[in-house]
Design an enzyme around this catalytic site. Structure first.
Site, PDB file in Angstrom:
ATOM      1  N   TYR A  73     -15.821  18.533 -14.560  1.00 46.27           N
ATOM      2  CA  TYR A  73     -16.305  17.156 -14.656  1.00 46.27           C
ATOM      3  C   TYR A  73     -17.395  16.910 -13.595  1.00 46.27           C
ATOM      4  CZ  TYR A  73     -16.385  12.124 -14.044  1.00 46.27           C
ATOM      5  OH  TYR A  73     -16.807  10.821 -13.901  1.00 46.27           O
ATOM      6  N   LYS A 121      -7.328   8.725 -18.930  1.00 50.32           N
ATOM      7  CA  LYS A 121      -7.649   9.346 -20.215  1.00 50.32           C
ATOM      8  C   LYS A 121      -6.419   9.351 -21.140  1.00 50.32           C
ATOM      9  CE  LYS A 121     -11.687   9.745 -18.421  1.00 50.32           C
ATOM     10  NZ  LYS A 121     -11.616   9.937 -17.027  1.00 50.32           N
ATOM     11  N   ARG A 177       0.849  -1.197   0.000  1.00 50.35           N
ATOM     12  CA  ARG A 177       0.000   0.000   0.000  1.00 50.35           C
ATOM     13  C   ARG A 177       0.887   1.250   0.000  1.00 50.35           C
ATOM     14  NH1 ARG A 177      -1.884   1.305   4.714  1.00 50.35           N
ATOM     15  NH2 ARG A 177      -2.726  -0.745   5.180  1.00 50.35           N
ATOM     16  N   ASP A 235      -6.667  20.498 -12.548  1.00 57.66           N
ATOM     17  CA  ASP A 235      -7.025  19.232 -13.188  1.00 57.66           C
ATOM     18  C   ASP A 235      -6.631  19.366 -14.663  1.00 57.66           C
ATOM     19  OD1 ASP A 235      -8.237  17.131 -14.500  1.00 57.66           O
ATOM     20  OD2 ASP A 235     -10.025  17.129 -13.238  1.00 57.66           O
TER      21      ASP A 235
HETATM   22  O1  P1T Z   1     -12.621   8.538 -14.000  1.00 54.66           O
HETATM   23  P1  P1T Z   1     -11.482   8.987 -13.123  1.00 54.66           P
HETATM   24  O2  P1T Z   1     -10.166   8.415 -13.513  1.00 54.66           O
HETATM   25  O3  P1T Z   1     -11.761   8.812 -11.669  1.00 54.66           O
HETATM   26  O4  P1T Z   1     -11.293  10.554 -13.392  1.00 54.66           O
HETATM   27  C1  P1T Z   1     -12.265  11.485 -13.061  1.00 54.66           C
HETATM   28  C2  P1T Z   1     -12.106  12.743 -13.888  1.00 54.66           C
HETATM   29  C3  P1T Z   1     -11.446  13.835 -13.357  1.00 54.66           C
HETATM   30  N1  P1T Z   1     -11.271  14.978 -14.064  1.00 54.66           N
HETATM   31  C4  P1T Z   1     -11.747  15.093 -15.316  1.00 54.66           C
HETATM   32  C5  P1T Z   1     -11.550  16.380 -16.057  1.00 54.66           C
HETATM   33  C6  P1T Z   1     -12.423  14.043 -15.909  1.00 54.66           C
HETATM   34  O5  P1T Z   1     -12.881  14.204 -17.166  1.00 54.66           O
HETATM   35  C7  P1T Z   1     -12.633  12.832 -15.181  1.00 54.66           C
HETATM   36  C8  P1T Z   1     -13.410  11.692 -15.738  1.00 54.66           C
HETATM   37  N2  P1T Z   1     -14.188  12.038 -16.848  1.00 54.66           N
HETATM   38  C9  P1T Z   1     -14.983  11.184 -17.537  1.00 54.66           C
HETATM   39  C10 P1T Z   1     -15.166   9.891 -17.229  1.00 54.66           C
HETATM   40  C11 P1T Z   1     -15.675  11.793 -18.704  1.00 54.66           C
HETATM   41  O6  P1T Z   1     -16.142  11.078 -19.596  1.00 54.66           O
HETATM   42  O7  P1T Z   1     -15.725  13.020 -18.748  1.00 54.66           O
END
Ligand code: P1T
Length: 379
Positions: free
Chosen positions: A98, A195, A46, A170
């Protein structure tokens, strides 16, 4: 070292025990100690894992940061930043962001006495107007999801620095290839690694980078205390994905530009949101702080209804209807019912997110096929 070379080599060296050029997947939960407290730097997975450590060093290097930490998702990375706050603290956040971040802020952390103030950061002075002596964190997302607004990171980070407020960005929509917030004065850069960074729609992961040793120590303490860590297999896949990040991003940008211009000239399209257009409200800022404009595009059709949007969405053949973005394959999404369904409608409308808005994540396919697919969908 330039970006592409760093993507392949920063923090990565052959495995000392075998010479394996690829970082091994250390699929282990614990490490044998010679005597209590006598070990090789690894005690329990962890807290430390060699595959994860290599990835963390590599990603920190791509963001020109001294420190980096990976988490089990983008949301757990965001949550880690919020966990350095205490009840009574105030967060000033981008109003267009988001939907999952909005939900985390308003439904989870506001319960613990943290106050969130949402402002349109397109104009930096809007941030100054809401600062109080309780303001502790400025949360920027740029380009914003899904309206593709651009926020001047340097200007807002400077506002934060003068008032002793942490600025976190972000950077998911840009990727480290297009934008490096730490270089622009931000204290923290966050990514949904899921992403563009991982890039192949096969991993969920988050990242925090910083140059501030005390922030990194806080993040490490929360990481080991809360335990939202990625598994070694996902770290391996991400390291593999990163090796082509610069090449993929170049193609995302090229294809994005062609698709954005095609949409803009389409008789059925009313408005296209993409920061590469010269008349985008913050195009000059985008030009200044980004290396390219990316492949994320939103648009509204002339027939500006939910029904029309749904019909169009049903006609795509190459763009897949799905949440997420940044993978090699093109995706199309409907933010109002998918990624931003947890944002109340009146809040969505305030930032311009209509029920008819369609969002594209333009992949790296041959662009002519993407244009043909759009042609069929928009007929
Ligand atoms: O899905 P995750 O890895 O937990 O990330 C969240 C997240 C955070 N910040 C931004 C700008 C994001 O676009 C996302 C996740 N977004 C999508 C799943 C989407 O389709 O917009």
């Amino acid at each position: 070292m330039k970006f592409g070379t760093k993507a392949l080599h920063a923090g990565i060296s052959p495995d000392p025990s075998t010479g394996a050029i690829m970082t091994p997947i250390f699929q282990t939960s614990t490490y044998v100690q010679e005597a209590p407290g006598v070990h090789k730097g690894y005690e329990y997975a962890r807290t430390q894992n060699p595959t994860r450590n290599v990835l963390e060093h590599n990603l920190a290097a791509l963001e020109n940061g001294k420190f980096g930490r990976c988490f089990s998702s983008g949301m757990s990375a965001t949550e880690t930043v919020l966990k350095i706050l205490k009840p009574g603290d105030e967060v000033i956040s981008t109003s267009d962001l988001y939907g999952g971040s909005y939900r985390l802020f308003t439904k989870v952390f506001s319960k613990f006495g943290i106050k969130f103030i949402f402002v349109d950061m397109k104009d930096s002075s809007n941030v100054e107007k809401v600062i109080t002596d309780k303001s502790k964190l400025i949360w920027i997302e740029t380009p914003t999801n899904p309206m593709m607004k651009i926020i001047d990171i340097k200007e807002i980070a400077e506002i934060g620095r003068l008032r002793n407020i942490i600025t976190a960005v972000d950077n998911t929509f840009a990727s480290p290839y297009l934008q490096n917030p730490l270089d622009l004065g931000a204290d923290v850069v966050m990514h949904s690694v899921t992403k563009f960074i991982a890039g192949h729609s096969d991993v969920v992961m988050g990242f925090l980078g910083t140059n501030d040793p005390s922030l990194d120590e806080d993040f490490g303490f929360i990481q080991k205390s809360s335990g939202a860590i990625p598994g070694p297999q996902d770290c391996f896949l991400t390291l593999r994905g990163i090796k082509t990040l610069h090449v993929r991003m170049q193609r995302h940008c090229e294809n994005g530009e062609v698709v954005a211009n095609y949409l803009r000239n389409h008789p059925n399209v009313e408005k296209v949101f993409w920061p590469g257009f010269e008349d985008h409200p913050n195009h000059e800022v985008a030009k200044k702080q980004m290396k390219g404009f990316g492949g994320m595009i939103s648009f509204i059709q002339k027939e500006d209804t939910l029904e029309q949007a749904k019909e169009t969405l049903s006609r795509f053949k190459i763009f897949s209807l799905a949440e997420s973005l940044g993978g090699v394959e093109s995706l199309v999404g409907h933010p109002a019912s998918m990624t931003h369904a947890s944002v109340p409608k009146e809040q969505r409308l305030k930032v311009g997110l209509k029920d008819s808005l369609i969002r594209l994540s333009v992949g790296i396919e041959d662009v002519v096929d993407l244009i043909n697919d759009l042609e069929g969908a928009l007929r």
